[in-house]
Enzyme design. Structure first.
Site, PDB file in Angstrom:
ATOM      1  N   SER A   1      46.409  33.185  16.502  1.00 24.74           N
ATOM      2  CA  SER A   1      46.073  32.476  15.112  1.00 24.74           C
ATOM      3  C   SER A   1      45.117  31.158  15.668  1.00 24.74           C
ATOM      4  O   SER A   1      44.165  31.567  16.307  1.00 24.74           O
ATOM      5  CB  SER A   1      47.299  32.102  14.325  1.00 24.74           C
ATOM      6  OG  SER A   1      46.836  31.571  13.118  1.00 24.74           O
TER       7      SER A   1
ATOM      8  N   ARG B   1      53.099  24.912   2.530  1.00 23.63           N
ATOM      9  CA  ARG B   1      53.777  25.891   3.263  1.00 23.63           C
ATOM     10  C   ARG B   1      54.189  26.881   2.394  1.00 23.63           C
ATOM     11  O   ARG B   1      54.220  28.091   2.891  1.00 23.63           O
ATOM     12  CB  ARG B   1      54.993  25.034   3.747  1.00 23.63           C
ATOM     13  CG  ARG B   1      55.662  26.189   5.037  1.00 23.63           C
ATOM     14  CD  ARG B   1      54.952  26.409   6.047  1.00 23.63           C
ATOM     15  NE  ARG B   1      55.656  26.865   7.240  1.00 23.63           N
ATOM     16  CZ  ARG B   1      55.228  27.203   8.290  1.00 23.63           C
ATOM     17  NH1 ARG B   1      53.801  27.146   8.621  1.00 23.63           N
ATOM     18  NH2 ARG B   1      56.085  27.616   9.330  1.00 23.63           N
TER      19      ARG B   1
ATOM     20  N   ASP C   1      48.681  42.534   8.799  1.00 27.23           N
ATOM     21  CA  ASP C   1      48.483  41.279   8.536  1.00 27.23           C
ATOM     22  C   ASP C   1      47.516  41.118   7.617  1.00 27.23           C
ATOM     23  O   ASP C   1      46.477  41.606   7.760  1.00 27.23           O
ATOM     24  CB  ASP C   1      47.770  40.561   9.918  1.00 27.23           C
ATOM     25  CG  ASP C   1      47.502  39.069  10.000  1.00 27.23           C
ATOM     26  OD1 ASP C   1      47.497  38.502   8.742  1.00 27.23           O
ATOM     27  OD2 ASP C   1      47.393  38.394  10.939  1.00 27.23           O
TER      28      ASP C   1
ATOM     29  N   HIS D   1      51.389  38.552   9.264  1.00 27.09           N
ATOM     30  CA  HIS D   1      50.628  37.556  10.242  1.00 27.09           C
ATOM     31  C   HIS D   1      51.625  37.076  11.268  1.00 27.09           C
ATOM     32  O   HIS D   1      51.272  36.837  12.438  1.00 27.09           O
ATOM     33  CB  HIS D   1      49.924  36.248   9.819  1.00 27.09           C
ATOM     34  CG  HIS D   1      49.290  35.494  10.529  1.00 27.09           C
ATOM     35  ND1 HIS D   1      48.193  35.869  11.398  1.00 27.09           N
ATOM     36  CD2 HIS D   1      49.385  34.377  10.905  1.00 27.09           C
ATOM     37  CE1 HIS D   1      47.828  34.854  12.105  1.00 27.09           C
ATOM     38  NE2 HIS D   1      48.415  33.703  11.765  1.00 27.09           N
ATOM     39  N   ASP D   2      52.694  36.636  10.794  1.00 28.22           N
ATOM     40  CA  ASP D   2      53.926  36.209  11.687  1.00 28.22           C
ATOM     41  C   ASP D   2      54.384  37.132  12.809  1.00 28.22           C
ATOM     42  O   ASP D   2      55.119  36.681  13.728  1.00 28.22           O
ATOM     43  CB  ASP D   2      55.120  35.600  11.204  1.00 28.22           C
ATOM     44  CG  ASP D   2      54.914  34.162  10.451  1.00 28.22           C
ATOM     45  OD1 ASP D   2      54.303  33.513  11.036  1.00 28.22           O
ATOM     46  OD2 ASP D   2      55.647  33.711   9.658  1.00 28.22           O
TER      47      ASP D   2
HETATM   48  C1  LIG Z   1      52.996  29.528  17.719  1.00 27.09           C
HETATM   49  C2  LIG Z   1      53.347  29.046  16.234  1.00 27.09           C
HETATM   50  O1  LIG Z   1      53.037  29.473  15.393  1.00 27.09           O
HETATM   51  S1  LIG Z   1      54.976  28.122  16.275  1.00 27.09           S
HETATM   52  C3  LIG Z   1      55.442  28.029  14.682  1.00 27.09           C
HETATM   53  C4  LIG Z   1      56.243  29.172  14.491  1.00 27.09           C
HETATM   54  N1  LIG Z   1      57.437  28.716  13.716  1.00 27.09           N
HETATM   55  C5  LIG Z   1      57.116  28.600  12.442  1.00 27.09           C
HETATM   56  O2  LIG Z   1      56.096  29.048  11.955  1.00 27.09           O
HETATM   57  C6  LIG Z   1      58.228  28.153  11.749  1.00 27.09           C
HETATM   58  C7  LIG Z   1      58.679  28.671  10.722  1.00 27.09           C
HETATM   59  N2  LIG Z   1      59.257  29.741  10.580  1.00 27.09           N
HETATM   60  C8  LIG Z   1      58.715  31.001  10.442  1.00 27.09           C
HETATM   61  O3  LIG Z   1      57.695  31.141  10.001  1.00 27.09           O
HETATM   62  C9  LIG Z   1      59.362  32.109  10.690  1.00 27.09           C
HETATM   63  O4  LIG Z   1      60.800  31.900  10.519  1.00 27.09           O
HETATM   64  C10 LIG Z   1      59.077  32.812  12.045  1.00 27.09           C
HETATM   65  C11 LIG Z   1      57.907  33.512  12.104  1.00 27.09           C
HETATM   66  C12 LIG Z   1      59.444  31.819  13.261  1.00 27.09           C
HETATM   67  C13 LIG Z   1      60.296  34.020  12.480  1.00 27.09           C
HETATM   68  O5  LIG Z   1      60.532  34.845  11.299  1.00 27.09           O
HETATM   69  P1  LIG Z   1      61.843  35.559  11.020  1.00 27.09           P
HETATM   70  O6  LIG Z   1      62.605  35.697  12.091  1.00 27.09           O
HETATM   71  O7  LIG Z   1      61.433  37.087  10.361  1.00 27.09           O
HETATM   72  O8  LIG Z   1      62.403  34.735  10.226  1.00 27.09           O
HETATM   73  P2  LIG Z   1      62.427  34.475   8.439  1.00 27.09           P
HETATM   74  O9  LIG Z   1      60.861  34.196   8.092  1.00 27.09           O
HETATM   75  O10 LIG Z   1      63.150  35.598   8.103  1.00 27.09           O
HETATM   76  O11 LIG Z   1      63.198  33.214   8.147  1.00 27.09           O
HETATM   77  C14 LIG Z   1      64.606  33.041   8.333  1.00 27.09           C
HETATM   78  C15 LIG Z   1      64.929  31.888   7.667  1.00 27.09           C
HETATM   79  O12 LIG Z   1      65.046  32.123   6.353  1.00 27.09           O
HETATM   80  C16 LIG Z   1      66.140  31.905   5.692  1.00 27.09           C
HETATM   81  N3  LIG Z   1      66.239  32.602   4.500  1.00 27.09           N
HETATM   82  C17 LIG Z   1      66.258  34.156   4.399  1.00 27.09           C
HETATM   83  N4  LIG Z   1      66.505  34.451   3.146  1.00 27.09           N
HETATM   84  C18 LIG Z   1      66.580  33.241   2.598  1.00 27.09           C
HETATM   85  C19 LIG Z   1      66.828  32.991   0.921  1.00 27.09           C
HETATM   86  N5  LIG Z   1      66.846  33.979   0.232  1.00 27.09           N
HETATM   87  N6  LIG Z   1      66.981  31.582   0.763  1.00 27.09           N
HETATM   88  C20 LIG Z   1      66.706  30.648   1.557  1.00 27.09           C
HETATM   89  N7  LIG Z   1      66.569  30.879   2.926  1.00 27.09           N
HETATM   90  C21 LIG Z   1      66.513  32.274   2.996  1.00 27.09           C
HETATM   91  C22 LIG Z   1      67.068  32.203   6.807  1.00 27.09           C
HETATM   92  O13 LIG Z   1      68.262  31.667   6.490  1.00 27.09           O
HETATM   93  C23 LIG Z   1      66.636  31.594   7.985  1.00 27.09           C
HETATM   94  O14 LIG Z   1      66.749  30.383   8.050  1.00 27.09           O
HETATM   95  P3  LIG Z   1      66.624  29.436   9.271  1.00 27.09           P
HETATM   96  O15 LIG Z   1      65.493  29.806   9.998  1.00 27.09           O
HETATM   97  O16 LIG Z   1      66.671  28.022   8.916  1.00 27.09           O
HETATM   98  O17 LIG Z   1      67.916  30.011  10.222  1.00 27.09           O
HETATM   99  N1  LIG Z   2      54.074  30.447  11.090  1.00 25.64           N
HETATM  100  C1  LIG Z   2      52.860  30.137  12.105  1.00 25.64           C
HETATM  101  C2  LIG Z   2      51.890  31.160  11.546  1.00 25.64           C
HETATM  102  C3  LIG Z   2      50.208  30.322  11.482  1.00 25.64           C
HETATM  103  O1  LIG Z   2      49.357  31.182  12.322  1.00 25.64           O
HETATM  104  C4  LIG Z   2      52.615  28.702  12.003  1.00 25.64           C
HETATM  105  O2  LIG Z   2      53.270  28.208  11.111  1.00 25.64           O
HETATM  106  O3  LIG Z   2      52.191  28.207  13.075  1.00 25.64           O
END
Ligand SMILES: CC(=O)SCCNC(=O)CCNC(=O)[C@H](O)C(C)(C)COP(=O)(O)OP(=O)(O)OC[C@H]1O[C@@H](n2cnc3c(N)ncnc32)[C@H](O)[C@@H]1OP(=O)(O)O
Ligand SMILES: N[C@@H](CCO)C(=O)O
Length: 381
Positions: free
Chosen positions: A164, A236, A329, A359-360
């Site tokens: 990304s 977000r 994506d 995308h994620d």
């Molecule tokens: C290089 C980089 O981009 S670094 C940045 C990456 N990190 C981020 O973007 C942080 C934000 N997180 C995300 O985008 C995603 O969690 C990822 C990409 C890191 C991982 O994706 P997944 O493993 O599929 O996680 P998902 O999107 O299902 O989210 C899980 C969370 O949603 C929560 N959740 C799931 N369903 C629900 C719901 N109905 N209501 C509230 N929360 C919920 C889970 O409890 C979990 O919480 P936690 O992360 O605090 O433990």
């Molecule tokens: N979830 C990722 C995807 C952006 O490309 C981030 O927050 O950085």
């Protein structure tokens, strides 16, 4: 609101600050003159490393994070890192980035809020930069990383990897400094931002700027941690929808209510609750002004700017290049990566990461990413 922004230690040394957790700081030796005309008189880059640099500095791999990512590519949560590494499992003995062989470097982007100089940092007048922070570009962030590489004694990266926004920087490294990049992995990214990507980012920026606590970006010294957190949360939510596929959202959430309370009687849909959760988490760990700045840097990404156009820029690349995207994506559709691979003479045919997560997927499908990294590094040339 409790915030977890990283910042250099107050007593940070001129060239390198003391580590916090795994994180270290490098201070650029002079001002950074920016592509858009601004100047940053002092710039700190926070970064982390894994493994050891070998004697001829030929084993260094640069890993570049996405929009809200940071230098913590791998490892548990801890001091300075509220979350575990975002490509946990990719770095370490026997892993794709085997630390017995490779020296891995991951910097935090300038303009961010995880330790490198950004709007929440202190300006030379002793006040937060806030809305005065100058516009930065993908190219500026690479120029700062070039100075970090020089300070670490790395003339040529064995590989530069990113997804990304990180993929934009990897591409910019390969096109802007071809002699310094032996191989590049560009994931879920593009050569130039599309109108659709600019639109999504623009709406998110507007959401933040519409928050009454935005104050033109001058909110960092407000009492009680006040700031445009609600606006950042809306941004977000919008972004997170684009990060996942419609099929995944349908399959995981459909029309389910959250906590059994019917949405038409005042409750929330489960998918709304999921977006609320991600909005809340980001507002706690990320600075809105950094978000605006970096989203705009992504919109301004054009590897061909000042280089005779995109195709001419891609022809400059000499690094063995792998371009890959996620089949589901919708934000950075695979078609963009296919075009990029075909227009880059040094690139292999586009690779597809198979994932329902949109995308994620480039963050979630670590095993497939690991296979691409292994393929890229198999022939260090
Ligand atoms: C290089 C980089 O981009 S670094 C940045 C990456 N990190 C981020 O973007 C942080 C934000 N997180 C995300 O985008 C995603 O969690 C990822 C990409 C890191 C991982 O994706 P997944 O493993 O599929 O996680 P998902 O999107 O299902 O989210 C899980 C969370 O949603 C929560 N959740 C799931 N369903 C629900 C719901 N109905 N209501 C509230 N929360 C919920 C889970 O409890 C979990 O919480 P936690 O992360 O605090 O433990
Ligand atoms: N979830 C990722 C995807 C952006 O490309 C981030 O927050 O950085």
């Amino acid at each position: 609101m409790t915030r977890t922004h990283g910042s250099p230690p107050a007593t940070g040394a001129w060239r390198e600050g003391s580590p916090v957790g795994r994180r270290r700081w490098f201070q650029l030796p002079g001002p950074l003159v920016l592509e858009a005309g601004g100047v940053l008189p002092q710039v700190s880059l926070a970064y982390e490393t894994w493994g050891e640099l070998n004697e001829d500095a030929s084993n260094a791999v640069l890993v570049l994070h996405a929009l809200t990512g940071d230098s913590h590519v791998s490892g548990p949560a801890g001091e300075g890192h509220p979350s575990p590494g975002w490509w946990d499992g990719l770095i370490g003995p026997g892993r794709a980035l085997d630390t017995e062989r490779w020296f891995v470097v991951a910097p935090n982007v300038i303009g961010g809020c995880q330790g490198s100089t950004g709007p929440a940092s202190t300006a030379p007048d002793g006040r937060p930069w806030g809305g005065r922070f100058p516009a930065i570009t993908v190219r500026d962030s690479v120029e700062a990383e070039v100075q970090l590489a020089d300070a670490l004694g790395i003339r040529r990266w064995a590989a530069v990897l990113g997804g990304s926004f990180g993929g934009m920087r990897a591409l910019e490294w390969a096109a802007g400094h071809p002699e310094r990049v032996a191989a590049a992995l560009v994931l879920s990214s593009c050569a130039v931002a599309s109108a659709e990507q600019i639109s999504w980012s623009g709406v998110q920026v507007q959401a933040i700027r519409s928050d009454p606590d935005w104050l033109g970006g001058h909110y960092h010294d407000l009492p009680d941690g006040r700031g445009p957190h609600a606006g950042l949360g809306v941004a977000r939510r919008i972004a997170h929808i684009t990060y996942r596929s419609p099929q995944e959202l349908e399959q995981r959430f459909g029309t389910q209510p959250q906590d059994g309370e019917h949405p038409w009687l005042g409750g929330r849909y489960a998918v709304e609750s999921y977006l609320d959760h991600h909005a809340d988490k980001l507002a706690r760990r990320f600075d809105a002004a950094s978000y605006v700045l970096l989203a705009q840097a992504m919109s301004g990404h054009d590897v061909g700017r000042g280089r005779g156009g995109v195709e001419a820029a891609l022809r400059r690349i000499t690094a063995r290049t792998l371009v890959a995207g996620v089949d589901s994506d919708r934000l950075f559709p695979l078609e963009q990566q296919r075009w990029l691979a075909e227009a880059t003479p040094a690139s292999a045919p586009v690779r597809t990461i198979v994932s329902p997560h949109g995308h994620d997927g480039f963050l979630i499908e670590v095993e497939q990413v690991g296979q691409l990294v292994s393929e890229l590094l198999a022939d260090p040339g």
